[in-house]
Design an enzyme around this catalytic site. Structure first.
Site, PDB file in Angstrom:
ATOM      1  N   LYS A 119      15.099  34.661  23.556  1.00 49.68           N
ATOM      2  CA  LYS A 119      15.700  33.478  23.900  1.00 49.68           C
ATOM      3  C   LYS A 119      14.823  32.372  24.359  1.00 49.68           C
ATOM      4  O   LYS A 119      14.927  31.146  24.121  1.00 49.68           O
ATOM      5  CB  LYS A 119      16.921  33.687  24.959  1.00 49.68           C
ATOM      6  CG  LYS A 119      18.186  34.424  24.396  1.00 49.68           C
ATOM      7  CD  LYS A 119      19.457  34.404  24.947  1.00 49.68           C
ATOM      8  CE  LYS A 119      20.489  34.850  24.158  1.00 49.68           C
ATOM      9  NZ  LYS A 119      21.589  35.342  24.906  1.00 49.68           N
ATOM     10  N   LYS A 201      20.954  40.133  13.486  1.00 47.33           N
ATOM     11  CA  LYS A 201      22.251  40.263  13.989  1.00 47.33           C
ATOM     12  C   LYS A 201      23.240  39.247  13.826  1.00 47.33           C
ATOM     13  O   LYS A 201      22.898  38.208  13.902  1.00 47.33           O
ATOM     14  CB  LYS A 201      22.378  40.567  15.518  1.00 47.33           C
ATOM     15  CG  LYS A 201      23.362  40.872  16.540  1.00 47.33           C
ATOM     16  CD  LYS A 201      23.072  40.837  17.957  1.00 47.33           C
ATOM     17  CE  LYS A 201      23.294  39.378  18.428  1.00 47.33           C
ATOM     18  NZ  LYS A 201      23.281  39.216  19.890  1.00 47.33           N
ATOM     19  N   LYS A 204      27.557  34.686  17.460  1.00 57.13           N
ATOM     20  CA  LYS A 204      28.209  33.546  17.646  1.00 57.13           C
ATOM     21  C   LYS A 204      27.551  32.307  17.509  1.00 57.13           C
ATOM     22  O   LYS A 204      28.031  31.105  16.925  1.00 57.13           O
ATOM     23  CB  LYS A 204      28.775  33.562  18.971  1.00 57.13           C
ATOM     24  CG  LYS A 204      29.599  34.760  19.125  1.00 57.13           C
ATOM     25  CD  LYS A 204      30.453  34.561  20.394  1.00 57.13           C
ATOM     26  CE  LYS A 204      29.389  35.214  21.582  1.00 57.13           C
ATOM     27  NZ  LYS A 204      30.420  35.841  22.608  1.00 57.13           N
TER      28      LYS A 204
HETATM   29  P1  TYM Z   1      28.201  38.650  24.350  1.00 54.11           P
HETATM   30  O1  TYM Z   1      29.159  37.818  24.446  1.00 54.11           O
HETATM   31  O2  TYM Z   1      26.928  38.063  23.567  1.00 54.11           O
HETATM   32  O3  TYM Z   1      28.802  39.630  23.239  1.00 54.11           O
HETATM   33  C1  TYM Z   1      29.744  40.514  23.528  1.00 54.11           C
HETATM   34  C2  TYM Z   1      29.782  41.990  22.896  1.00 54.11           C
HETATM   35  O4  TYM Z   1      29.646  41.937  21.527  1.00 54.11           O
HETATM   36  C3  TYM Z   1      28.687  42.541  21.145  1.00 54.11           C
HETATM   37  N1  TYM Z   1      28.028  42.249  19.938  1.00 54.11           N
HETATM   38  C4  TYM Z   1      27.877  43.023  18.857  1.00 54.11           C
HETATM   39  N2  TYM Z   1      27.958  44.021  18.475  1.00 54.11           N
HETATM   40  C5  TYM Z   1      27.825  44.616  17.171  1.00 54.11           C
HETATM   41  N3  TYM Z   1      27.357  43.768  16.212  1.00 54.11           N
HETATM   42  C6  TYM Z   1      26.947  42.519  16.652  1.00 54.11           C
HETATM   43  N4  TYM Z   1      26.401  41.478  15.767  1.00 54.11           N
HETATM   44  C7  TYM Z   1      27.431  41.930  17.825  1.00 54.11           C
HETATM   45  N5  TYM Z   1      27.010  40.765  18.557  1.00 54.11           N
HETATM   46  C8  TYM Z   1      27.425  41.137  19.736  1.00 54.11           C
HETATM   47  C9  TYM Z   1      27.693  42.585  22.444  1.00 54.11           C
HETATM   48  O5  TYM Z   1      26.765  43.708  22.246  1.00 54.11           O
HETATM   49  C10 TYM Z   1      28.732  42.464  23.567  1.00 54.11           C
HETATM   50  O6  TYM Z   1      28.759  43.963  23.814  1.00 54.11           O
HETATM   51  N6  TYM Z   1      25.566  39.803  28.180  1.00 54.11           N
HETATM   52  C11 TYM Z   1      26.767  39.981  27.640  1.00 54.11           C
HETATM   53  C12 TYM Z   1      28.108  39.826  28.403  1.00 54.11           C
HETATM   54  C13 TYM Z   1      28.043  40.517  29.770  1.00 54.11           C
HETATM   55  C14 TYM Z   1      28.317  41.916  29.807  1.00 54.11           C
HETATM   56  C15 TYM Z   1      28.384  42.058  31.451  1.00 54.11           C
HETATM   57  C16 TYM Z   1      28.379  42.817  29.128  1.00 54.11           C
HETATM   58  C17 TYM Z   1      28.125  40.005  30.789  1.00 54.11           C
HETATM   59  N7  TYM Z   1      28.247  40.918  31.787  1.00 54.11           N
HETATM   60  C18 TYM Z   1      28.573  43.545  31.930  1.00 54.11           C
HETATM   61  C19 TYM Z   1      28.627  44.277  29.445  1.00 54.11           C
HETATM   62  C20 TYM Z   1      28.678  44.368  30.933  1.00 54.11           C
HETATM   63  C21 TYM Z   1      26.880  39.280  26.268  1.00 54.11           C
HETATM   64  O7  TYM Z   1      26.377  38.178  25.867  1.00 54.11           O
HETATM   65  O8  TYM Z   1      27.956  39.775  25.540  1.00 54.11           O
END
Ligand code: TYM
Length: 336
Positions: A119, A201, A204
């Site tokens: 990032k 990957k 979003k």
């Molecule tokens: P975020 O919002 O980027 O993504 C949400 C969840 O989706 C999963 N994910 C994927 N899984 C499979 N293939 C993909 N291409 C893909 N893109 C995203 C992510 O692994 C995630 O599980 N930091 C986290 C949010 C967060 C969080 C937490 C998660 C904040 N606090 C505590 C777990 C526990 C995030 O940015 O997720």
């Protein structure tokens, strides 16, 4: 809303950043598992609005995206009768714990985080402290609720390892204060790749809209994107390392239909890429059609979202406060 906190032996927790719309990657990597297992655990889910501040957002846009994400998660099947669903910022104890745990996390380990490196390379004009401290806030999200299991995609695995390290470091000094959580990384679907660049990957924030599928894309859009999906040379439909494009489509089809990879390969043996892409598109569109209409329904009922989110946050705060008080006592902050 059921009184679900501390009713079951184990707690499952995860969060979602309110950026854009839930993608097929988010859905298969995390949301689907939350829905599947929400009844079996004390389930705690939240919109990680604080995490999403590491990138500049218009206030009105962030507010709207956060509400929309809430509606999307309800539409995907997160059920307030089985799970808490709230906004991260509504539990201020998490941010209080963050300062404390910052003092138990090392700058060296933070700068080694892959996501921080990626990032900061992408946003060179805004390498803010939040970007570096992001994983500590995540650790606080997880540890403050004494979580056992954290369903996430592969991209969050390193953050989970850091969370475990911080918990163990703290527990070694002060006794068993935090549960040491386990990630739940599904055997399939934990890393869904971009449809345009199948070694990256699905994300979003990808500016190429043909690269991602969202849960609110309509059927013609989904079919069009799958038809345009980048595939590999040859025409065999098999899961193989040298075929990242077709392997990604096989994973998607298998996760969405529940069929095994071997069965998918058998079903499409000799049928060619074109037909297979259409079949994958149709399966995904069928899965998301009911979700799409539910999103609109929930979005129209802001009062419901407000009520459920508030009740959930109140219950979450009760647990969070207990952990925070314990931590404050252990480290020697004066308490009256
Ligand atoms: P975020 O919002 O980027 O993504 C949400 C969840 O989706 C999963 N994910 C994927 N899984 C499979 N293939 C993909 N291409 C893909 N893109 C995203 C992510 O692994 C995630 O599980 N930091 C986290 C949010 C967060 C969080 C937490 C998660 C904040 N606090 C505590 C777990 C526990 C995030 O940015 O997720």
């Amino acid at each position: 809303m059921a009184d679900i906190i501390e009713q079951k032996p184990k707690t499952m927790l995860t969060g979602f950043q309110p950026t854009g719309v839930i993608t097929l990657g988010n859905y298969l990597g995390a949301v689907q598992n939350c829905v599947k297992y929400q009844k079996d655990y004390n389930s705690i889910f939240f919109i990680a609005d604080l995490h999403s501040l590491t990138v500049r957002r218009e206030a009105a846009e962030l507010r709207q995206a956060s509400m929309s994400f809430y509606a999307q998660l309800l539409a995907c099947g997160i059920n307030p009768a089985d799970a808490l669903l709230f906004f991260q910022s509504h539990v201020p104890e998490v941010s209080e714990l963050q300062w404390i745990l910052n003092c138990y996390a090392y700058v060296g380990e933070m700068t080694r985080m892959t996501q921080f490196k990626d990032k900061s390379a992408k946003h060179q004009d805004n390498i803010n402290m939040g970007l570096l401290d992001y994983p500590v806030l995540m650790a606080c999200d997880i540890l403050i609720y004494q979580s056992d299991l954290v369903p996430v995609g592969v991209d969050q695995k390193q953050h989970l390892e850091l969370t475990r390290n911080i918990a163990e470091r703290f527990n070694n000094l002060y006794g068993d204060v935090f549960k040491v959580p386990e990630p739940y990384i599904a055997p399939a679907g934990a890393k869904i790749f971009s449809l345009q660049e199948p070694t990256a990957k699905m994300s979003k924030s990808d500016p190429d809209e043909n690269a991602t599928i969202s849960i609110i894309d309509d059927e013609p859009t989904i079919l069009r994107k799958f038809k345009r999906a980048v595939t590999d040379s040859g025409n065999e439909i098999v899961m193989r390392e040298d075929k990242p494009g077709i392997s990604n489509l096989i994973t998607i089809y298998s996760c969405v239909t529940g069929k095994s990879v071997a069965d998918v390969e058998k079903e499409f043996a000799g049928s060619g890429y074109g037909n297979f892409k259409i079949a994958v598109g149709e399966a995904v569109a069928a899965k998301f059609a009911p979700i799409r209409s539910e999103v609109a329904k929930y979005l129209a009922d802001k009062a419901y979202i407000q009520q459920v989110a508030k009740e959930s946050a109140d219950k979450a705060r009760y647990i969070a406060m207990k952990t925070l008080r314990k931590v404050q006592k252990k480290i020697g902050l004066v308490q009256f």
